[in-house]
Design an enzyme around this catalytic site. Structure first.
Site, PDB file in Angstrom:
ATOM      1  N   GLU A 138     -10.507   6.658   4.444  1.00  7.34           N
ATOM      2  CA  GLU A 138      -9.513   6.030   5.321  1.00  7.34           C
ATOM      3  C   GLU A 138      -9.614   6.551   6.762  1.00  7.34           C
ATOM      4  O   GLU A 138     -10.705   6.728   7.295  1.00  7.34           O
ATOM      5  CB  GLU A 138      -8.120   6.171   4.697  1.00  7.34           C
ATOM      6  CG  GLU A 138      -8.055   5.478   3.329  1.00  7.34           C
ATOM      7  CD  GLU A 138      -6.672   5.334   2.756  1.00  7.34           C
ATOM      8  OE1 GLU A 138      -5.748   4.939   3.479  1.00  7.34           O
ATOM      9  OE2 GLU A 138      -6.512   5.582   1.542  1.00  7.34           O
ATOM     10  N   ASP A 151       0.849  -1.182   0.000  1.00  2.00           N
ATOM     11  CA  ASP A 151       0.000   0.000   0.000  1.00  2.00           C
ATOM     12  C   ASP A 151       0.898   1.249   0.000  1.00  2.00           C
ATOM     13  O   ASP A 151       2.118   1.157   0.130  1.00  2.00           O
ATOM     14  CB  ASP A 151      -0.948  -0.029   1.206  1.00  2.00           C
ATOM     15  CG  ASP A 151      -2.253   0.706   0.924  1.00  2.00           C
ATOM     16  OD1 ASP A 151      -2.248   1.660   0.124  1.00  2.00           O
ATOM     17  OD2 ASP A 151      -3.292   0.336   1.519  1.00  2.00           O
TER      18      ASP A 151
END
Length: 602
Positions: A488, A282
């Site tokens: 997020e 990521d």
């Protein structure tokens, strides 16, 4: 050169190319950098294997597909002039349509798509998304998110199809939509069917939706039964369907960072499940393997590469990554066999998707971006994703479907005329945006005005006081309220209350006249006390650019069919609470959803 010959088998081409590569070229293939750094000089000097756009990273504000194409092709031409001419692969977050791109079709977020339980719909959304991504010269999407969100306090819960792994498994049908249907003889190997399809990415491996208290990037402390029965099954389906890549999760599993988890990335994903594509990290995830982030980067590089990460998303500090990895290989801390395995996997994906044959994108698909057919598909998805939670204060007097013909109706609330709120996070910008000028689409208010009879007067007031509501003799009201956009960690939320002025709007409007409340949110919210006050209640999730789908169902052109794919809890102190739990006491249970029949003429 065999690797340049499309008639050769992929295995032969990979091996031929690999044996020609220097250590610098191999490590270059393992490096993915942000587009702002992808100059021709950098691409050539470091033999960079991959480039990405982070959330909201575009070649220009309101960039057209042609501007995107020019940018990706310019970067690609630099890659093609390297010694071996290995094409780079450009990746982007296309998580509800091609969401970074101005005027692309924005589909409902996954939380709404799970409601539909319609795998074929999601497959068609995958195919449409692939066309729009390819229209901008990009062959790789960081989607789908196959997290099983077990706690709605998590800021990424809207990226999860359901708390039930069976629905998430069903929705992996988006992968053949994005990549094409894998032929039976190639099942289980990376597969991308040519220039109208994109490489997909199952993410975030594994347990991202099961962290303690839903805290983003936190620790998932679950029994192995829960891990393998809830969080893992959709990965098996994704691999069988030929998913090209898997993204590791920022989160930990019982205290072990997933980016450094050899047991899960190598022993389980690659060896046991037989995943043949590449594992990508990521965004800056290696930095986050230590606390404070980036405090021991050598350790982070060593631990992640040895654990089984093949391509590293290092948007900015790529030279540091390349230098450290080169040093670790030269010192034999990381064996050449591990580097070769990583590069073999990356090349296998590039060959299987035809990137060597067609590295330069053409303009043939530019008209697909935001085209009418895709907007109609998104509108259908909106209709099917709505859940009717209440319809009438008594069963004998349903409010919905609403009459199209009425003297005067009130539309109220912060979310009635706000395209940005309707689309949510990951839209044009990483965190999403407010307002109606971010991209093309139809707000719910605009949709209502288009749908009602021409004699019906539609009055919009975002936050009316009760005197206004009482004195204007409205036939009924539509109140649209909900969450503000987030993505997020910014979306982690411990209280999950309906944001202001939502409660005030509901009270001012619904105490005086018949009202339907539409909630635009990425997850269930605490609404128990408002339910008795309203006549009808609809969960619209984050519907995206095609608000017309909401009006289609409110006014009865289509019926309500959606069933909750998430439990609607009463209070946050019940969380986590998922279907099947012993303490299950929801406001509306998993699978709940009232239905209405379409009305032909009204």
């Amino acid at each position: 050169m065999k690797y340049k010959d499309p008639k050769q088998r992929i295995r032969v081409r990979v091996q031929d190319l690999l044996q020609r590569m220097t250590i610098e070229e191999k490590i270059g293939q393992m490096t993915q950098i942000e587009r702002v750094n992808a100059t021709q000089k950098v691409m050539r000097k470091y033999s960079i294997g991959s480039v990405l756009s982070g959330g909201g990273s575009a070649p220009a504000k309101h960039a057209s597909p042609k501007q995107w194409l020019q940018m990706t092709n310019k970067i690609q031409r630099a890659s093609l002039t390297t010694r071996l001419g290995i094409p780079m692969i450009y990746g982007i977050d296309a998580v509800h349509g091609h969401n970074n791109v101005y005027k692309a079709t924005i589909f409902p977020h996954n939380v709404g798509l799970g409601v539909t339980r319609d795998a074929y719909l999601v497959k068609r959304i995958g195919a449409a998304t692939a066309l729009e991504v390819r229209a901008t010269g990009i062959p790789y999407a960081f989607a789908p998110c196959i997290a099983v969100c077990r706690d709605p306090r998590w800021g990424r819960c809207y990226e999860s199809y359901s708390e039930d792994h069976k629905i998430v498994q069903m929705m992996t049908e988006i992968i053949p939509g994005l990549q094409g249907d894998v032929p039976s003889k190639l099942r289980g190997t990376p597969f991308v069917a040519g220039k109208t399809k994109v490489a997909a990415c199952a993410k975030h491996f594994v347990g991202d939706g099961g962290t303690v208290k839903g805290i983003n990037e936190n620790d998932t402390i679950v029994s192995s039964t829960e891990l393998y029965n809830i969080h893992m099954p959709a990965y098996k389906d994704s691999i069988a369907k030929g998913v090209a890549t898997v993204m590791a999760s920022y989160s930990s599993l019982k205290g072990v960072k997933m980016h450094g988890n050899h047991k899960m990335l190598t022993s389980y994903l690659k060896n046991k499940l037989g995943f043949k594509g590449f594992v990508i990290s990521d965004w800056q995830a290696l930095d986050k393997m230590t606390y404070p982030p980036h405090s021991n980067y050598t350790y982070s590089v060593q631990a992640s590469i040895l654990a089984g990460v093949d391509m590293v998303m290092v948007p900015y500090n790529y030279t540091e990554f390349i230098d450290i990895l080169t040093d670790l290989v030269n010192k034999k801390v990381i064996p050449m066999s591990r580097i070769n395995d990583a590069v073999r996997r990356i090349l296998r994906v590039k060959f299987s998707m035809g990137l060597f044959e067609d590295p330069i994108a053409d303009k043939s698909l530019v008209k697909k971006l935001g085209c009418k057919k895709h907007r109609e598909l998104a509108r259908e998805a909106v209709r099917k994703s709505l859940v009717l939670l209440k319809n009438g204060k008594s069963v004998r007097e349903p409010l919905l479907p609403l009459p199209k013909k009425a003297p005067k109706i009130l539309v109220a609330g912060t979310h009635a005329d706000n395209l940005g709120y309707q689309c949510g996070g990951w839209t044009i910008e990483w965190q999403g945006r407010s307002g109606n000028n971010l991209t093309a689409g139809t707000t719910i208010l605009k949709a209502i005005k288009k749908t009602v009879d021409c004699s019906t007067k539609v009055v919009f007031k975002e936050n009316p006081d009760s005197d206004y509501v009482k004195s204007h003799n409205f036939s009924y009201a539509i109140v649209v309220v909900g969450e503000l956009p987030y993505a997020e960690t910014m979306g982690d939320n411990k209280n999950l209350t309906l944001p202001k002025p939502g409660p005030e709007v509901i009270q001012n409007v619904c105490r005086s006249i018949k009202c339907v409340v539409v909630i635009v949110s990425g997850r269930p919210l605490v609404i128990e006390k408002y339910v008795p006050e309203v006549d009808a209640l609809v969960a619209a999730w984050l519907p995206g650019s095609e608000g017309q789908g909401v009006a289609d169902v409110l006014f009865g052109d289509y019926g309500f069919t959606g069933k909750l794919a998430r439990t609607w809890f009463k209070r946050v102190d019940q969380l986590p609470m998922n279907v099947g739990d012993p303490h299950y006491d929801p406001l509306f249970p998993f699978g709940f959803g009232l239905e209405t029949k379409p009305v032909s003429n009204h």
